[in-house]
Design a protein around this motif. Sequence first.
Motif, PDB file in Angstrom:
ATOM      1  N   ALA A 177      -3.728  11.272  -1.814  1.00 10.84           N
ATOM      2  CA  ALA A 177      -2.715  10.207  -1.822  1.00 10.84           C
ATOM      3  C   ALA A 177      -1.566  10.552  -0.879  1.00 10.84           C
ATOM      4  N   ARG A 178      -1.203  11.830  -0.844  1.00 10.98           N
ATOM      5  CA  ARG A 178      -0.108  12.235   0.044  1.00 10.98           C
ATOM      6  C   ARG A 178      -0.508  12.097   1.520  1.00 10.98           C
TER       7      ARG A 178
ATOM      8  N   ALA B  81      10.951  15.316   1.137  1.00 11.90           N
ATOM      9  CA  ALA B  81      11.869  16.162   0.376  1.00 11.90           C
ATOM     10  C   ALA B  81      11.914  15.759  -1.095  1.00 11.90           C
ATOM     11  N   GLU B  82      11.505  14.551  -1.369  1.00  7.44           N
ATOM     12  CA  GLU B  82      11.505  14.079  -2.767  1.00  7.44           C
ATOM     13  C   GLU B  82      10.214  14.443  -3.489  1.00  7.44           C
ATOM     14  N   LEU B  83       9.235  15.003  -2.782  1.00  9.78           N
ATOM     15  CA  LEU B  83       7.964  15.356  -3.414  1.00  9.78           C
ATOM     16  C   LEU B  83       8.041  16.749  -4.030  1.00  9.78           C
ATOM     17  N   THR B  84       7.254  16.946  -5.047  1.00  6.62           N
ATOM     18  CA  THR B  84       7.145  18.262  -5.667  1.00  6.62           C
ATOM     19  C   THR B  84       6.201  19.117  -4.832  1.00  6.62           C
ATOM     20  N   PRO B  85       6.668  20.290  -4.381  1.00  3.31           N
ATOM     21  CA  PRO B  85       5.756  21.137  -3.586  1.00  3.31           C
ATOM     22  C   PRO B  85       4.505  21.514  -4.390  1.00  3.31           C
TER      23      PRO B  85
ATOM     24  N   ALA C  75       1.571   9.826  -5.350  1.00  2.00           N
ATOM     25  CA  ALA C  75       1.838  11.093  -4.675  1.00  2.00           C
ATOM     26  C   ALA C  75       2.269  12.207  -5.617  1.00  2.00           C
ATOM     27  N   GLU C  76       2.594  11.882  -6.857  1.00  2.00           N
ATOM     28  CA  GLU C  76       2.917  12.912  -7.856  1.00  2.00           C
ATOM     29  C   GLU C  76       1.879  12.892  -8.984  1.00  2.00           C
ATOM     30  N   HIS C  77       0.720  12.357  -8.730  1.00  2.00           N
ATOM     31  CA  HIS C  77      -0.305  12.267  -9.763  1.00  2.00           C
ATOM     32  C   HIS C  77      -0.695  13.677 -10.235  1.00  2.00           C
ATOM     33  N   PRO C  78      -0.909  13.845 -11.533  1.00  2.00           N
ATOM     34  CA  PRO C  78      -1.230  15.182 -12.043  1.00  2.00           C
ATOM     35  C   PRO C  78      -2.595  15.713 -11.601  1.00  2.00           C
TER      36      PRO C  78
ATOM     37  N   VAL D 142       0.844  -1.202   0.000  1.00  2.00           N
ATOM     38  CA  VAL D 142       0.000   0.000   0.000  1.00  2.00           C
ATOM     39  C   VAL D 142       0.877   1.249   0.000  1.00  2.00           C
ATOM     40  N   TYR D 143       1.942   1.205   0.791  1.00  2.00           N
ATOM     41  CA  TYR D 143       2.856   2.340   0.839  1.00  2.00           C
ATOM     42  C   TYR D 143       3.440   2.618  -0.552  1.00  2.00           C
ATOM     43  N   ALA D 144       3.894   1.573  -1.200  1.00  2.00           N
ATOM     44  CA  ALA D 144       4.478   1.745  -2.533  1.00  2.00           C
ATOM     45  C   ALA D 144       3.440   2.269  -3.522  1.00  2.00           C
TER      46      ALA D 144
END
Lengths: 67, 459
Positions: free
Chosen positions: A40-41, A63-67, A29-32, A21-23
Motif C-alpha cells: 500500500a505504501r 513523516a507521518e508514517l510509522t517506520p 498505509a498503516e495497516h497491521p 485512490v490516494y485517500a
Amino acid sequence: MGPEASSDDLSAQDEAVLLRVYADLRSLAEHPIPAVRGPARLALAEVAQVLNRLGVAYELYSAELTP
Amino acid sequence: MTDTVTRGYWNRAAETMPRARLREMQWAKLQAQLRHVYRGSPFHRARMDDAGCRPGDLTGLDDYFSRFPLLQRADILAAEAAAPPYGTLPAVDPALAIARHQTSGSSGLPPVRTFDTARDWAWISDMFACGLYAAGVRPGDQVAVVFGYGMFIGFWAGHYGLQRMGATAVATGSMDTERRIQMLVDEDVAAVMCTPTYALHMAHRAEQIGVDLATQTHVRLLIVTGEPRPPRTRRLIEQAWGAPALEVAGMTEAGTLLMFECGPDAPGMHIIETDVIEEVLDPGTGRPVGHGRQGVRVMTTLGREGVTMLRYWTNDVVVRQPHDCCACGRTWDVYQGGILGRADDVKKVRGCLFTPSMIEDVARSFDEVDEFQTTLDTIGALDTLIITFEPKPHVTAEAAAGVATRFAAAVKRAVGVTPQVRVGDAGSLPRFDMKAKRFTDRRPTAPPAAGERVSADGP
C-alpha cells in the motif's frame, strides 16, 4: 512544430478517481498486516507522484508514517 | 545519420504549462517543501531560523532567491560528519528509506550519502521516465542499462524509470564489453544508457572484433550522462553507432536527472522546471546572470521529502536560454549545450582559462588519436600543459610526430597556450569504461577537486 501529444489532459473525473485512490491507499498505509501495509505504501507513493506530476496535489506525507 | 528519435511528451500538461502557471506551481511546491523541512530537518530549520526565512517569512520566489542562504557541498559534508551517515539533513526518519545511495568518492572527498523513501523513489524514477520519454524511449523498447548497480545512484533511477514507462530495463551490470556488444547484435535492443566514455569504448571494442554497431545492431538511440559530451565526442559516438547520442543530466545530491535533450536538434537540455527550481548565478558576485550569460547553476529540488536541496550551489557551469529557443513546444527553459563544465574544473595556465573538456574536444578531432591524458604541472616554476597521446595501431611513428605538432597547434588555438604534446607507447595510458579521468593537476598549489555529477560507476 512541436511533438505529438502523448495523451489528452486529465479530466475532472480522472482527477477525482486519483484523489480517491490516494485517500484509500493512505488509509491502508498503516495497516497491521505487513503484506498489506508495504505494498500500500509503494502504491501510495506512485499515486502521489502522479498527482504531483499533474499538478493536482503535492503531498510530502512520509513523516507521518510509522517506520 | 537519420533522425531516428520519436518525439513526444511524458506529460503534455506539465511540459507545456504556461510560464506564469509554472511559476505559481513552483512557489506552491516550494512553500510545501519549506514547511516540510522546517518541521522535520534540524539542519534546514537552523539555517532558516538564522536567515529569517522560516515558512511564512518569504513572500514569493524572488524573495526566496534574494534571501534564502546558499547551500554548499561543504555544509552537507559537515552535517553528515556531525551525525553520520546522513547528518541532520533528513526531514523524515531514515527508517522509512527503501534505498540508500552515495557519491562515488572519485573526487577524493568524502562521499555524500542520501536515502530515499518510497515517495522519493516514485519521484526519482518519474523524473527519469520524463527525460527518457522525451529522448525517444517508448513502452515496449528494450533498453540496455550499462551500469555497475552499486552504491552510486547512477542509472538506478533510470532502470526504474524504464520500468515505470513500460519499457524493458536490460540490466547489463555483470557483463563485460564484448558480451554487451554480442547481446546488442543478437537481440532487439532499441537504446543504450551509458556514459559518453563507455559509448566510445564499446565502439572501439566493436571495431576491434569486427562488429559494425550501426548496421549489425538495432540500437536507434543512446542516452549518455555522467560526463561532459563535447561536440566532437558526440560526433564520434553517433558515427560509430549510427544513432543519436542524447544527453541527460542530474546530480546524486538530487537523486535523479533534472534535465534532458528532447531530440538530436535540441539546442541543449530542458530543465524539468515543475520539479526543480534552477537559478544561474555569477560565481564572483552571487547575482543572477540572466539568459544567455554563463554562470553556475543553483538548484532547489521540489520532489524529495527525505533529503532536500535548497539553493544548492552545484558548481555546474551553464548558459540558460528561454524555452522558445527550442521548437519542441515545451515551456521548460534550456541549458544551451548542456552542462558546460564545472566551476572548479576551470584551470588557469599562463593567464589562459580552459577546462579539460576543451582538450578532449581537440583530441577527438584527430582520427589518429586512440587515447590521451592531460597533465598540468609546474616545470621550472612555469605552469605547463602536457598532453600525452597514444596513436591508433596503424599510425606510423613519423605520422604520430606530425599529429603531435598539429595537436599542439590546435590546443594553442582553442586554449591560448601551447602544450607539450608527447607520443605515448601503445597501451601505456589508462582506459576507462566509466567516469573517465583524463586530467591531472600536479601543480603544488592545485586546488582540490569538488563535487560530482550523477554518473554510472564501473561494472
